[in-house]
Write an enzyme that holds these catalytic residues in place. Structure first.
Site, short mmCIF file in Angstrom:
data_model
loop_
_atom_site.label_atom_id
_atom_site.label_comp_id
_atom_site.label_asym_id
_atom_site.label_seq_id
_atom_site.Cartn_x
_atom_site.Cartn_y
_atom_site.Cartn_z
N LYS A 76 0.84 -1.08 -0.01
CA LYS A 76 -0.09 0.01 0.09
C LYS A 76 0.93 1.20 0.11
O LYS A 76 1.58 1.72 1.06
CB LYS A 76 -0.90 -0.01 1.08
CG LYS A 76 -1.92 1.04 1.15
CD LYS A 76 -2.95 1.09 2.29
CE LYS A 76 -4.03 2.02 2.21
NZ LYS A 76 -3.86 3.32 2.07
N ARG A 121 -3.80 8.74 -5.57
CA ARG A 121 -4.38 7.57 -6.48
C ARG A 121 -4.78 8.69 -7.80
O ARG A 121 -5.31 9.28 -7.86
CB ARG A 121 -5.57 7.05 -5.91
CG ARG A 121 -6.20 5.88 -6.72
CD ARG A 121 -7.18 5.45 -5.87
NE ARG A 121 -7.69 4.34 -6.58
CZ ARG A 121 -8.60 3.27 -6.18
NH1 ARG A 121 -8.74 3.36 -4.87
NH2 ARG A 121 -8.78 2.37 -6.88
P1 ATP Z 1 -6.54 5.63 3.40
O1 ATP Z 1 -6.95 6.82 4.26
O2 ATP Z 1 -6.00 4.69 4.25
O3 ATP Z 1 -5.50 6.21 2.52
P2 ATP Z 1 -8.47 5.88 1.93
O4 ATP Z 1 -9.57 6.11 2.61
O5 ATP Z 1 -7.87 7.12 1.08
O6 ATP Z 1 -7.65 5.18 2.63
P3 ATP Z 1 -8.92 3.22 0.82
O7 ATP Z 1 -9.71 2.55 -0.19
O8 ATP Z 1 -9.23 3.18 2.37
O9 ATP Z 1 -8.64 4.67 0.87
O10 ATP Z 1 -7.46 2.61 0.88
C1 ATP Z 1 -6.86 2.51 -0.43
C2 ATP Z 1 -6.23 3.41 -1.06
O11 ATP Z 1 -4.89 3.09 -0.93
C3 ATP Z 1 -6.61 3.65 -2.52
O12 ATP Z 1 -7.45 4.73 -2.84
C4 ATP Z 1 -5.01 4.11 -2.99
O13 ATP Z 1 -4.85 5.55 -3.02
C5 ATP Z 1 -4.08 3.41 -2.04
N1 ATP Z 1 -3.21 2.50 -2.57
C6 ATP Z 1 -2.00 2.25 -2.44
N2 ATP Z 1 -1.38 1.11 -2.89
C7 ATP Z 1 -2.57 0.56 -3.32
C8 ATP Z 1 -2.48 -0.79 -3.91
N3 ATP Z 1 -1.67 -1.75 -4.22
N4 ATP Z 1 -4.09 -1.17 -4.40
C9 ATP Z 1 -5.02 -0.30 -4.33
N5 ATP Z 1 -4.73 0.81 -3.72
C10 ATP Z 1 -3.74 1.33 -3.05
#
Ligand code: ATP
Length: 584
Positions: free
Chosen positions: A249, A254
């Protein structure tokens, strides 16, 4: 169809309390709308004139709008400003001034209004301010007082109807598809194209089966698939049928990259902003390394030193989110793109194919280079293997893992936070446990040292089923003096005189806000309370969930819209998990 019909609907929607009333009023408007105008009216319901991702910016400063009102009413600009000060809203000021100067009936056609608004948005360069002024004044000269109120709110971005897209989808389902049961189909369609007008047009023309057949298409951003969270390797594997792909991660931004038939590459953030101009180096990397002529791909842009092969923290990549000084920023903060999804390639929608197949297609589609890579991924089938992958990810500078289902049903769930992806993060392992992203829906005035600024904020989680924001805590800790000073300006555009229709709360703050600002909050504990409405009745009758000792982490989640906040369902899951495995 007359613009007056839309203005009257806006007025009613503004006064409506409760979601059912909103849906009914929207449905009445949509039922009145001829099929040809349905896309346009759907955008107008969102307070837009084109899909959000098109980034149409009416770009009209209040000063210019004041001049347009003066021209249209024949009143001195100074008097317009005085009325604006009295009413606090230019729309209302124009309405008042027109009421005293005219008694016209509505003649403006929706199509003409929207055409002129597009021209206002498109006016650029020399003389553009004058052109915008003429166009707006031209519309106002024909407008009724009520129409003027909303025209001005649209051009100054002050139109806050408090309706989310799910509510408009419910209304569309009601009018065109026999009721709410059709919403999942409409929702999926919206999630894969982010274009309410397109969904509405297909629905009116080809019915629900036509909507079901809609496919992803380069040029139309797809809403991001999101991850659930768990803190235990064994629990994650149990949820994923014993095996999963453990992907690093990365902590960055993104992006979803679209290469359209003309060869152009556009990058979108999770909030559907176009950021290709901010990341020209990423566009270049993709031009060189992406195989398919047309494609939709997702990855994380991370600050990255390719020479040392080192990942840098999130704060550094945020330096790249700027409008000016881009060439220097590209030089000073190099980034890498770590790709993890391929949603479309040369005519083929891959979103319904299982993850292992999408991943294999992604591997074929990319010619890796030091700065363009696939995310590191290992398939694991035992808790120890997952733990080892987690440790390695953290050692390599990542936040943790995203564990992905490798089953045959592991489709790409656009816009959903399901159990096909489960994240395991470093900060879940610390004593203070989870962070959540909550929406500001109200504020309490400060006392003592905080007199004149907000003392605490009323925060809510999102309930996507009902499209409602339900409160979970009051937070006044963790804010620096600079944060406190910044809050009033950040929140002012969202202020609302009464409780917004989509907010569910049992207490009365000093100021209400339309859901819009998202903050990252560190939570120490969830308890049951009759004062908060998140998860109301789900764990215990007559009680919701309350977060104790919340603290702002300092991270403004400007990358998230209110609808991307932590959901009430997640909070209930967190509460249940914590009860099963006490902290410590
Ligand atoms: P956080 O606040 O923990 O960053 P979030 O709420 O923004 O999470 P989540 O869906 O909970 O989003 O966590 C997934 C996010 O992690 C994705 O939106 C992406 O931006 C990021 N990410 C990093 N590496 C990966 C990966 N290998 N596959 C998918 N998502 C990834």
């Amino acid at each position: 169809m007359k613009y007056e019909t839309v203005a009257e609907a806006y007025r009613d929607l503004e006064q409506a309390t409760g979601r059912l009333a909103l849906i009914e009023r929207l449905a009445a408007l949509l039922a009145q709308t001829p099929a040809g105008l349905l896309p346009t009216v759907s955008y107008l319901c969102q307070g837009l004139i084109a899909p959000e991702f098109a980034g149409v910016d009416l770009g009209l400063a209040e000063k210019l709008a004041v001049r347009a009102v003066a021209t249209a009413t024949g009143v001195d600009p100074a008097q317009v400003t005085t009325t604006l000060r009295q009413t606090g809203d230019l729309g209302q000021a124009a309405e008042q001034l027109l009421q005293t100067t005219t008694d016209r009936t509505g003649t403006l056609e929706i199509a003409d209004v929207v055409r002129d608004l597009h021209q206002i948005a498109q006016a650029e360069g020399q003389g553009s301010q004058g052109r915008k002024l003429d166009l707006l004044a031209g519309l106002l000269t024909k407008a009724t007082p009520l129409e003027a109120r909303y025209l001005l709110r649209v051009v100054t971005k002050g139109l806050r109807l408090g309706i989310g897209t799910p509510t408009i989808l419910d209304a569309l389902a009601h009018v065109y598809a026999g009721g709410r049961a059709a919403r999942p189909v409409l929702e999926r369609a919206y999630n894969i194209c982010c274009d309410l007008g397109r969904v509405a047009a297909v629905l009116a023309e080809d019915g629900l089966t036509g909507v079901e057949r809609l496919q992803v298409q380069p040029g139309n951003p797809v809403r991001a698939m999101l991850a659930q969270r768990l803190s235990e390797a064994a629990g994650i594997l149990a949820k994923l049928d014993g095996r999963c792909a453990a992907e690093y991660k990365y902590d960055g931004v993104r992006v979803q990259a679209h290469r359209t038939a003309d060869g152009a590459i556009e990058l979108y953030t999770r909030r559907l902003e176009r950021v290709s101009a901010q990341f020209p180096d990423v566009v270049e990397l993709l031009q060189a390394g992406l195989g398919p002529r047309e494609a939709i791909l997702e990855g994380e842009v991370v600050a990255f030193d390719p020479a040392a092969g080192e990942l840098h923290p999130f704060q550094e990549v945020m330096f790249r989110r700027r409008k000016h000084g881009i060439a220097e920023a590209v030089r000073d903060v190099p980034v890498g793109l770590f790709c993890f999804e391929l949603l479309y390639a040369d005519g083929e929608d891959l979103t319904r194919h299982p993850y292992p197949e999408r991943r294999a297609r992604l591997a074929k589609a990319i010619t890796p280079s030091p700065q363009l890579r696939l995310t590191t991924a290992t398939e694991v089938a035992a808790p120890e293997e997952l733990e080892a992958a987690f440790e390695q990810a953290v050692t390599d500078g990542c936040e943790g893992l995203v564990c992905k289902s490798v089953g045959s049903a592991a489709i790409y769930q656009a816009g959903a936070r399901g159990w096909l992806w489960i994240k395991l993060k470093r900060d879940y392992r610390t004593e203070l446990s989870d962070t959540v992203d909550l929406v500001v829906v109200g504020a309490f005035s400060g006392r003592g040292r905080r007199r004149g600024v907000y003392g605490a904020l009323l925060l809510a989680a999102y309930d996507p089923d009902a499209d409602v924001f339900r409160t979970v805590t009051k937070c006044g800790t963790g804010f620096s003096d600079a944060d406190l000073a910044a809050l009033p300006d950040k929140l002012a555009p969202l202020a609302s005189e009464a409780k917004p229709a989509r907010v569910d709360a049992r207490q009365e703050p000093d100021v209400w806000f339309e859901p819009g600002l998202v903050l990252e909050i560190l939570s120490a504990e969830l308890t049951l309370s009759p004062n908060y409405t998140a998860g109301w009745g789900l764990v215990k009758d007559q009680a919701g969930l309350a977060m104790r000792f919340p603290r702002f982490t300092g991270r403004w989640r400007d990358d998230k819209s209110a609808e991307d906040a932590t959901t009430t369902r997640e909070l209930v899951d967190m509460f249940r998990t914590a009860r099963r495995t006490p902290a410590g």
